[in-house]
Design a protein around this motif. Structure first.
Motif, PDB file in Angstrom:
ATOM      1  N   THR A 179      -9.786  17.344 -13.044  1.00  0.00           N
ATOM      2  CA  THR A 179      -9.193  16.122 -13.582  1.00  0.00           C
ATOM      3  C   THR A 179     -10.289  15.076 -13.705  1.00  0.00           C
ATOM      4  O   THR A 179     -11.318  15.155 -13.016  1.00  0.00           O
ATOM      5  N   GLY A 180     -10.073  14.093 -14.593  1.00  0.00           N
ATOM      6  CA  GLY A 180     -11.060  13.025 -14.756  1.00  0.00           C
ATOM      7  C   GLY A 180     -12.294  13.469 -15.523  1.00  0.00           C
ATOM      8  O   GLY A 180     -13.297  12.759 -15.576  1.00  0.00           O
ATOM      9  N   ILE A 220      -3.063  10.240 -11.549  1.00  0.00           N
ATOM     10  CA  ILE A 220      -3.600  11.571 -11.878  1.00  0.00           C
ATOM     11  C   ILE A 220      -2.593  12.437 -12.641  1.00  0.00           C
ATOM     12  O   ILE A 220      -2.936  13.527 -13.087  1.00  0.00           O
ATOM     13  N   THR A 266      -7.035   9.803 -16.675  1.00  0.00           N
ATOM     14  CA  THR A 266      -8.079   9.968 -15.650  1.00  0.00           C
ATOM     15  C   THR A 266      -9.476  10.053 -16.262  1.00  0.00           C
ATOM     16  O   THR A 266     -10.464  10.014 -15.535  1.00  0.00           O
TER      17      THR A 266
END
Length: 538
Positions: A434-435, A487, A493
Motif C-alpha cells: 500500500t502507499g 488505508i 495512500t
C-alpha cells in the motif's frame, strides 16, 4: 518357445503390490516410523523432538514431469496441455513393470488411508514407500482408518513412491529421470526419481479434482476454519499470500489448511494434517504452526544453527520451500472430524506488489468467478539490485497445476454454489503493498489484515458504507474498527495519484491479457466482471 509378454497384466501387477508382505512394514504408528528413520540414519531430531530430513535433489514439485495417462477415461475430460501432459498406457505399464521389479526384496512401508473426511466422498488409498519418513508424511497428511475400518479396507487408489528408481527418458517416455504419473483407469499414481513428499499429496489432490466435480462437489485449494457459532470461512491464496497463517486463528477451530471439497450442504477437508511452509517461521507471528513442530512432526530441508540442533528457520541454504508436516491434532482447537457447514465467508488472498488493490473488498458472484479464474498474486522479481519490478502470477482457481479439467469447470461450479447459497460473502483481500508499489510503498500490516478479516466474519462490514473501485469495480468498505480509514482506499495512500492510476491500468491490463485464455469458454457474466482501463490515461 513361449514368447515373453512385454506388458504383463497391469491388474496383476497392481494386486502384487497390494499383496507385498515380505520385508514390508504395514500401518506403523508415527513414533515407530521416526525410530526407524533414526535407526537407518535417514534423519535427526531437532531440540523440540521433530524428525528433520532432507529430500535430496528435489525440494519441491516438478510440474513439467507430472503426467496423466491419456485413454478412454480421460481423453475428452482432461484439459491437455502444459499442465496436464499426456502419456500412453504403454508408457505407464512399462514403468509399472520396471518399478515392480526394482522393489523386489527391498524394505518397504505400506499404509492404508483415506483422502477426504466425508465418508460419502472419500477415496481409499494404499501408499507404498521405500523410506519410513515418507510413510510418516502419509500418516500425517492422509486420514488413518480406525481398526474397525481397517478390517475390511478395500483399496481404490494406489500410490507407489520409489525415489531411488530413475527413469531412462530415451526409453521410458519421460522428460527426465524423475516423474509422477496418474492413471485414472488403473487408479494408480507412480512416483519415481524424487523424494519430495508433496508429490504424493498433490497427486491425490489432482485425482479428487478430476473425480469430485462429476459428483457436483467443488474441490478447492484453500484452508478453512470455523467459529464458535459454527460459521465457516474459506481462505484461497497462492504461496506467500498468508493462507495458512490467516486460517490458523486461535479463536477459531481449524478444519484444514490446504485442500477441501464443497458438497451440497457442507465442506470437508481432504487431509488429516498440515504441510506448512516454515521459512522464516516465527513463534510470535505463527504460534500454532510453531507449537505443532514437536515429537512426531516431520521437518523437510531445514538447517540447524551451527553446533546445535535448533532449527534456523531463516536458513535458505537448501531451499525456500522448507516444510513441516504434522497431524491436525497438533493444532489447538482443530476440528474432528474436519467437516463444516456451507461457508459463510470466502476470502481470496492476493499479495499485490503493485500496490493497487484495496486491503479488502467485496465481490459480486460474477466478480468472484472472475477472480477465481484469475488466481492472481504478485512476487518480487528478485534480489538483484537493478530488478525492482513486481512479477505477476496468475494460477486459475488458485491451483491451476492441480486441475485436470478446464478451469472454467471449477469456476462454473463455484458460481453454481454461490447462486444456491446467496448468503455467502466473497472478499478479495490484499496482503501485499500500500502507499506505492514494492520498493516505494510498505507491506500492509498483518494486524490490519486480521482485523479486516475478523470484521468480515463477525458481520461488522455488512453495515459499512462501500464505494466501487474505479477500475476493478470491487466494493471497498470505508471504515472498519481497528484499521485506519486512510488505508482502505489504496489511491488515497499514494502520494502521486497519477502514478497510482497508471499502475492501476498496468495491473488491469495484465488481468485482461491473462483472461484471454478463458474468454471463449467463460460465460458473458464472468467476462463482464473484468476490470476496465481508466480512459483518461489510456
Amino acid at each position: 518357445m513361449v514368447k515373453e509378454n512385454k506388458h504383463p497384466n497391469p491388474c496383476n501387477m497392481r494386486q502384487s503390490l497390494l499383496s507385498l508382505s515380505e520385508n514390508v512394514h504395514v500401518q506403523l504408528e508415527a513414533n515407530r516410523l521416526v525410530e526407524q528413520a533414526l535407526e537407518r540414519k535417514q534423519g535427526v531430531l531437532n531440540d523440540r523432538g521433530a524428525l528433520c530430513i532432507t529430500t535430496g535433489k528435489f525440494t519441491g514439485r516438478s510440474p513439467k514431469d507430472r503426467f496423466i495417462v491419456k485413454d478412454e477415461t480421460t481423453e475428452t475430460l482432461v484439459d491437455w496441455g502444459e499442465i496436464n501432459i499426456p502419456v500412453t498406457t504403454d508408457v505407464f505399464d512399462a514403468l509399472l513393470k520396471k518399478m515392480s521389479a526394482f522393489i523386489q526384496g527391498k524394505e518397504m512401508w505400506k499404509r492404508h488411508c483415506y483422502a477426504g473426511a466425508d465418508p460419502k466422498y472419500r477415496i481409499n488409498v494404499t501408499v507404498i514407500n521405500t523410506t519410513p519418513w515418507a510413510n510418516l508424511f502419509c500418516h500425517h497428511l492422509f486420514i488413518d482408518p480406525t481398526e474397525a475400518e481397517l478390517s475390511d479396507f478395500q483399496t481404490e487408489w494406489v500410490i507407489l513412491q520409489v525415489p531411488d528408481f530413475l527413469a531412462n527418458p530415451l526409453v521410458d517416455g519421460t522428460r527426465q529421470e524423475n516423474f509422477s504419473i496418474i492413471n485414472f483407469s488403473r487408479r494408480m499414481i507412480l512416483i519415481g526419481g524424487t523424494a519430495y513428499t508433496g508429490e504424493m499429496k498433490k497427486g491425490i489432490f489432482s485425482v479428487l479434482n478430476f473425480l469430485l466435480p462429476q459428483q457436483d462437489v467443488l474441490p478447492m485449494h484453500c484452508s478453512a476454519n470455523e467459529g464458535e457459532a459454527g460459521d465457516v470461512a474459506l481462505f484461497f491464496g497462492l504461496s506467500g499470500t498468508g493462507k495458512t497463517t490467516l486460517s490458523a486463528d486461535p479463536a477459531r477451530k481449524l478444519i484444514g489448511d490446504d485442500e477441501h471439497g464443497w458438497a451440497q450442504d457442507r465442506i470437508f477437508n481432504f487431509e488429516g494434517g498440515c504441510y506448512a511452509k516454515c521459512i522464516d517461521l516465527n513463534a510470535d507471528k505463527e504460534p500454532q504452526i510453531y507449537a505443532a513442530i514437536r515429537p512426531g512432526s516431520l521437518l523437510e530441508n531445514t538447517r540447524f544453527f551451527k553446533g546445535t540442533t535448533t532449527v534456523d528457520y531463516s536458513d535458505r541454504t537448501i531451499t525456500e520451500n522448507t516444510r513441516a508436516a504434522y497431524p491436525l491434532a497438533y493444532i489447538d482447537k482443530a476440528k474432528t472430524p474436519s467437516i463444516g457447514k456451507t461457508p459463510d465467508n470466502i476470502f481470496f488472498l492476493t499479495c499485490d506488489a503493485f500496490g493497487v488493490l484495496p486491503p479488502i473488498s467485496k465481490l459480486t458472484n460474477a466478480q468472484a468467478m472472475y477472480h477465481f479464474l484469475s488466481g492472481y498474486t504478485a512476487k518480487v522479481a528478485g534480489t538483484e539490485v537493478d530488478v525492482k519490478e513486481p512479477q505477476t502470477t496468475f494460477s486459475a482457481c488458485f491451483g491451476k497445476v492441480f486441475l485436470p479439467s478446464h478451469p472454467t469447470t471449477y469456476a462454473n461450479l463455484l458460481g453454481k454454489k454461490l447462486d444456491e447459497n446467496p448468503s455467502v460473502n466473497v472478499w478479495l483481500v490484499n496482503t501485499g503493498w500500500t502507499g506505492g508499489a514494492y520498493g516505494i510503498g510498505e507491506r500492509i500490516s498483518l494486524r490490519y489484515t486480521r482485523s479486516l478479516i475478523r470484521a468480515a466474519i463477525n458481520g461488522e462490514l455488512s453495515d459499512a458504507h462501500f464505494i466501487a473501485h474505479t477500475s476493478f469495480s470491487v466494493l471497498v468498505p470505508q471504515s472498519c474498527s481497528g484499521v485506519p480509514d486512510a488505508i482502505l482506499n489504496p489511491r488515497d495512500t499514494w502520494e502521486d495519484k497519477d502514478a497510482y492510476d497508471q499502475q492501476t491500468n498496468r495491473l488491469a491490463g495484465l488481468f485482461i491479457q491473462n483472461f484471454e485464455a478463458y474468454q471463449e469458454q467463460a460465460s458473458e457474466e464472468i467476462r463482464q466482471a473484468s476490470p476496465q482501463l481508466l480512459k483518461a490515461i489510456v
